[in-house]
Scaffold this active site. Structure first.
Site, PDB file in Angstrom:
ATOM      1  N   ARG A   3       0.824  -1.206   0.000  1.00 26.88           N
ATOM      2  CA  ARG A   3       0.000   0.000   0.000  1.00 26.88           C
ATOM      3  C   ARG A   3       0.865   1.266   0.000  1.00 26.88           C
ATOM      4  O   ARG A   3       0.540   2.263  -0.656  1.00 26.88           O
ATOM      5  CB  ARG A   3      -0.942  -0.020   1.208  1.00 26.88           C
ATOM      6  CG  ARG A   3      -1.901   1.126   1.250  1.00 26.88           C
ATOM      7  CD  ARG A   3      -3.060   0.878   2.239  1.00 26.88           C
ATOM      8  NE  ARG A   3      -3.806   2.108   2.453  1.00 26.88           N
ATOM      9  CZ  ARG A   3      -3.814   2.792   3.603  1.00 26.88           C
ATOM     10  NH1 ARG A   3      -3.138   2.356   4.645  1.00 26.88           N
ATOM     11  NH2 ARG A   3      -4.510   3.912   3.705  1.00 26.88           N
TER      12      ARG A   3
ATOM     13  N   HIS B 160      -5.902  -6.155  -3.751  1.00 25.51           N
ATOM     14  CA  HIS B 160      -6.720  -6.220  -2.531  1.00 25.51           C
ATOM     15  C   HIS B 160      -6.906  -7.654  -2.042  1.00 25.51           C
ATOM     16  O   HIS B 160      -7.592  -7.874  -1.046  1.00 25.51           O
ATOM     17  CB  HIS B 160      -8.061  -5.499  -2.738  1.00 25.51           C
ATOM     18  CG  HIS B 160      -7.972  -4.015  -2.529  1.00 25.51           C
ATOM     19  ND1 HIS B 160      -8.961  -3.136  -2.896  1.00 25.51           N
ATOM     20  CD2 HIS B 160      -6.998  -3.251  -1.978  1.00 25.51           C
ATOM     21  CE1 HIS B 160      -8.599  -1.896  -2.577  1.00 25.51           C
ATOM     22  NE2 HIS B 160      -7.411  -1.941  -2.029  1.00 25.51           N
TER      23      HIS B 160
ATOM     24  N   TRP C 273     -10.258  -8.728   2.566  1.00 26.95           N
ATOM     25  CA  TRP C 273     -11.003  -9.032   1.351  1.00 26.95           C
ATOM     26  C   TRP C 273     -11.128 -10.546   1.117  1.00 26.95           C
ATOM     27  O   TRP C 273     -11.979 -10.987   0.378  1.00 26.95           O
ATOM     28  CB  TRP C 273     -10.317  -8.408   0.135  1.00 26.95           C
ATOM     29  CG  TRP C 273     -10.449  -6.925   0.027  1.00 26.95           C
ATOM     30  CD1 TRP C 273     -11.402  -6.244  -0.686  1.00 26.95           C
ATOM     31  CD2 TRP C 273      -9.604  -5.913   0.593  1.00 26.95           C
ATOM     32  NE1 TRP C 273     -11.196  -4.894  -0.572  1.00 26.95           N
ATOM     33  CE2 TRP C 273     -10.114  -4.655   0.196  1.00 26.95           C
ATOM     34  CE3 TRP C 273      -8.467  -5.947   1.419  1.00 26.95           C
ATOM     35  CZ2 TRP C 273      -9.518  -3.447   0.577  1.00 26.95           C
ATOM     36  CZ3 TRP C 273      -7.884  -4.736   1.794  1.00 26.95           C
ATOM     37  CH2 TRP C 273      -8.399  -3.521   1.378  1.00 26.95           C
TER      38      TRP C 273
ATOM     39  N   HIS D 267       0.594   4.132  -2.785  1.00 25.03           N
ATOM     40  CA  HIS D 267       0.212   5.521  -2.479  1.00 25.03           C
ATOM     41  C   HIS D 267       1.327   6.513  -2.799  1.00 25.03           C
ATOM     42  O   HIS D 267       1.046   7.677  -3.086  1.00 25.03           O
ATOM     43  CB  HIS D 267      -0.221   5.651  -1.018  1.00 25.03           C
ATOM     44  CG  HIS D 267      -1.623   5.176  -0.776  1.00 25.03           C
ATOM     45  ND1 HIS D 267      -2.431   5.663   0.209  1.00 25.03           N
ATOM     46  CD2 HIS D 267      -2.376   4.254  -1.431  1.00 25.03           C
ATOM     47  CE1 HIS D 267      -3.615   5.064   0.176  1.00 25.03           C
ATOM     48  NE2 HIS D 267      -3.591   4.188  -0.806  1.00 25.03           N
TER      49      HIS D 267
HETATM   50 FE1  HIF Z   1      -6.251  -0.188  -1.596  1.00 27.95          FE
HETATM   51  N1  HIF Z   1      -7.256   0.299   0.096  1.00 27.95           N
HETATM   52  N2  HIF Z   1      -7.496   0.973  -2.677  1.00 27.95           N
HETATM   53  N3  HIF Z   1      -5.169  -0.596  -3.264  1.00 27.95           N
HETATM   54  N4  HIF Z   1      -4.955  -1.267  -0.461  1.00 27.95           N
HETATM   55  C1  HIF Z   1      -7.001  -0.156   1.360  1.00 27.95           C
HETATM   56  C2  HIF Z   1      -6.029  -1.057   1.728  1.00 27.95           C
HETATM   57  C3  HIF Z   1      -5.110  -1.610   0.867  1.00 27.95           C
HETATM   58  C4  HIF Z   1      -8.565   1.690  -2.202  1.00 27.95           C
HETATM   59  C5  HIF Z   1      -8.922   1.849  -0.876  1.00 27.95           C
HETATM   60  C6  HIF Z   1      -8.321   1.161   0.168  1.00 27.95           C
HETATM   61  C7  HIF Z   1      -5.500  -0.212  -4.520  1.00 27.95           C
HETATM   62  C8  HIF Z   1      -6.611   0.482  -4.898  1.00 27.95           C
HETATM   63  C9  HIF Z   1      -7.517   1.064  -4.036  1.00 27.95           C
HETATM   64  C10 HIF Z   1      -3.910  -2.010  -0.943  1.00 27.95           C
HETATM   65  C11 HIF Z   1      -3.426  -1.964  -2.231  1.00 27.95           C
HETATM   66  C12 HIF Z   1      -4.035  -1.324  -3.300  1.00 27.95           C
HETATM   67  C13 HIF Z   1      -7.927   0.434   2.268  1.00 27.95           C
HETATM   68  C14 HIF Z   1      -7.963   0.184   3.772  1.00 27.95           C
HETATM   69  C15 HIF Z   1      -8.750   1.241   1.542  1.00 27.95           C
HETATM   70  C16 HIF Z   1      -9.913   2.080   2.059  1.00 27.95           C
HETATM   71  C17 HIF Z   1      -6.896   1.015   4.475  1.00 27.95           C
HETATM   72  C18 HIF Z   1      -6.891   0.734   5.954  1.00 27.95           C
HETATM   73  O1  HIF Z   1      -7.907   0.997   6.602  1.00 27.95           O
HETATM   74  O2  HIF Z   1      -5.857   0.231   6.457  1.00 27.95           O
HETATM   75  C19 HIF Z   1      -9.290   2.268  -3.317  1.00 27.95           C
HETATM   76  C20 HIF Z   1     -10.529   3.142  -3.203  1.00 27.95           C
HETATM   77  C21 HIF Z   1      -8.640   1.868  -4.455  1.00 27.95           C
HETATM   78  C22 HIF Z   1      -9.016   2.191  -5.911  1.00 27.95           C
HETATM   79  C23 HIF Z   1     -10.130   1.394  -6.391  1.00 27.95           C
HETATM   80  C24 HIF Z   1      -4.532  -0.807  -5.538  1.00 27.95           C
HETATM   81  C25 HIF Z   1      -5.213  -1.851  -6.351  1.00 27.95           C
HETATM   82  C26 HIF Z   1      -5.913  -2.813  -5.483  1.00 27.95           C
HETATM   83  C27 HIF Z   1      -3.906   0.190  -6.543  1.00 27.95           C
HETATM   84  C28 HIF Z   1      -3.537  -1.411  -4.643  1.00 27.95           C
HETATM   85  O3  HIF Z   1      -2.455  -1.984  -5.001  1.00 27.95           O
HETATM   86  C29 HIF Z   1      -3.417  -2.871   0.099  1.00 27.95           C
HETATM   87  C30 HIF Z   1      -2.288  -3.901  -0.050  1.00 27.95           C
HETATM   88  C31 HIF Z   1      -4.168  -2.615   1.230  1.00 27.95           C
HETATM   89  C32 HIF Z   1      -4.060  -3.284   2.591  1.00 27.95           C
HETATM   90  C33 HIF Z   1      -3.197  -2.480   3.517  1.00 27.95           C
HETATM   91  C34 HIF Z   1      -3.056  -3.114   4.873  1.00 27.95           C
HETATM   92  O4  HIF Z   1      -2.594  -2.403   5.772  1.00 27.95           O
HETATM   93  O5  HIF Z   1      -3.364  -4.289   5.070  1.00 27.95           O
END
Ligand code: HIF
Length: 290
Positions: free
Chosen positions: A47, A174, A190, A51
């Protein structure tokens, strides 16, 4: 002249072997620091890399992983980046061990390493990012808002230069990690193996029935079978939208296709806006641990 001090002959120029050492140190730390979340810092590293990169704007050429400006407020305080301090702090001992690597190279390398170490595809990676100062911080609002729909997904990822197929491929990340109420407000993983990179995210999207969760938190979805999993509104948008859905179905059936296409698009994500002097064929294919 260990670990990046300059020598009488001139500045230290790291080789592919030096970057593999950084990879190995991250892999080692991932394997040892299991007292966190579901047992791995891997997901939060993925993540962080995303970001750092996902602020890119192809029109102005601003943002992207070059700069590592999330080290500074205001970017570190942007709501979307809540919780990423855990990932940045996890990497500090690695930065101390290899002071020659830039934060922006380190964060992206760590994202690639985490995906490989959690059982995902190889993510070829190349160095070349320079850290920038606070003035290069991007404005808030460039990262996606999980409460929105497919139009928003297309606006945000279109701004970075991705097409529909690439947006769906990326979304498979995810499969890793979870949402935390004290970070995003959402809650839950997820899938059932949040520390293993699989195509389960797509399988579950297709095979499960997803109901709106009844709770006090923000609108999110939960699986009918166990009520333990979670999908964000933006995740559900992928099965509501016909064009996105085609790719979801394809990746649910074909893990190899997902791994291949995910690798290509994650490489592209980590390189957005980076003025490389090297060529794509100079990318390093890291050897995973074990
Ligand atoms: Fe995420 N994402 N992501 N994301 N994400 C969260 C957590 C992770 C979006 C929202 C969230 C991508 C796209 C999007 C990861 C990787 C990627 C969380 C929760 C939210 C809300 C954060 C928290 O509460 O800790 C949205 C709206 C996206 C666009 C649709 C990417 C594609 C899937 C680009 C991507 O690689 C990962 C890994 C996590 C888990 C982080 C963790 O701490 O476990």
């Amino acid at each position: 002249y260990l670990n990046g001090e300059s020598t009488p002959a001139g500045p230290f120029v790291p080789t592919k072997e030096d970057y593999q050492k950084v990879y190995d140190a991250i892999a080692h730390r991932l394997a040892n620091e299991t007292d966190y979340d579901d047992g791995s810092y891997g997901p939060v590293l993925v993540r962080l890399a995303w970001h750092a990169s996902g602020t890119y704007d192809k029109v102005t050429g601003t943002g992207g992983s070059n700069g590592a400006t999330m080290r500074f407020a205001p970017e570190s305080d942007h709501g979307a980046n809540a919780g990423l301090k855990h990932a940045r702090d996890f990497l500090e001992p690695i930065k101390a061990q290899f002071p020659w690597i830039t934060y922006s190279d380190l964060w992206t390398l760590a994202g690639a390493a985490a995906i490989q170490e959690l059982g995902g595809p190889v993510i070829p990676w190349r160095p070349g990012r320079q850290d920038k100062d606070v003035a290069a911080c991007t404005p808030d609002g460039r990262l996606p808002d999980a409460s929105k729909n497919q139009d928003h997904i297309r606006t945000i990822f279109g701004r970075m230069g991705f097409d529909d197929r690439e947006m769906v491929a990326l979304s498979g990340a995810h499969a890793l990690g979870r949402a935390h109420t004290d970070r995003s407000g959402y809650e839950g993983p997820w899938d059932f193996s949040p520390t293993v990179f699989t195509n389960d995210y797509f399988k579950l999207l297709v095979d499960e029935k997803w109901n709106q969760r009844k709770w006090n938190g923000p609108a999110q979805f939960t699986d009918k079978t166990t009520s333990t999993l979670m999908m964000l509104p933006t995740d559900i948008a992928l099965i509501k939208d016909k064009v996105f859905r085609k790719h979801v179905d394809r990746y649910a059936k074909d893990q190899d296709a997902f791994f291949k296409e995910f690798s290509d698009v994650y490489v592209k994500l980590l390189e957005l806006g980076v003025p490389f002097e090297s060529k794509p064929e100079d990318r390093i294919v890291f050897k995973a641990s074990e």
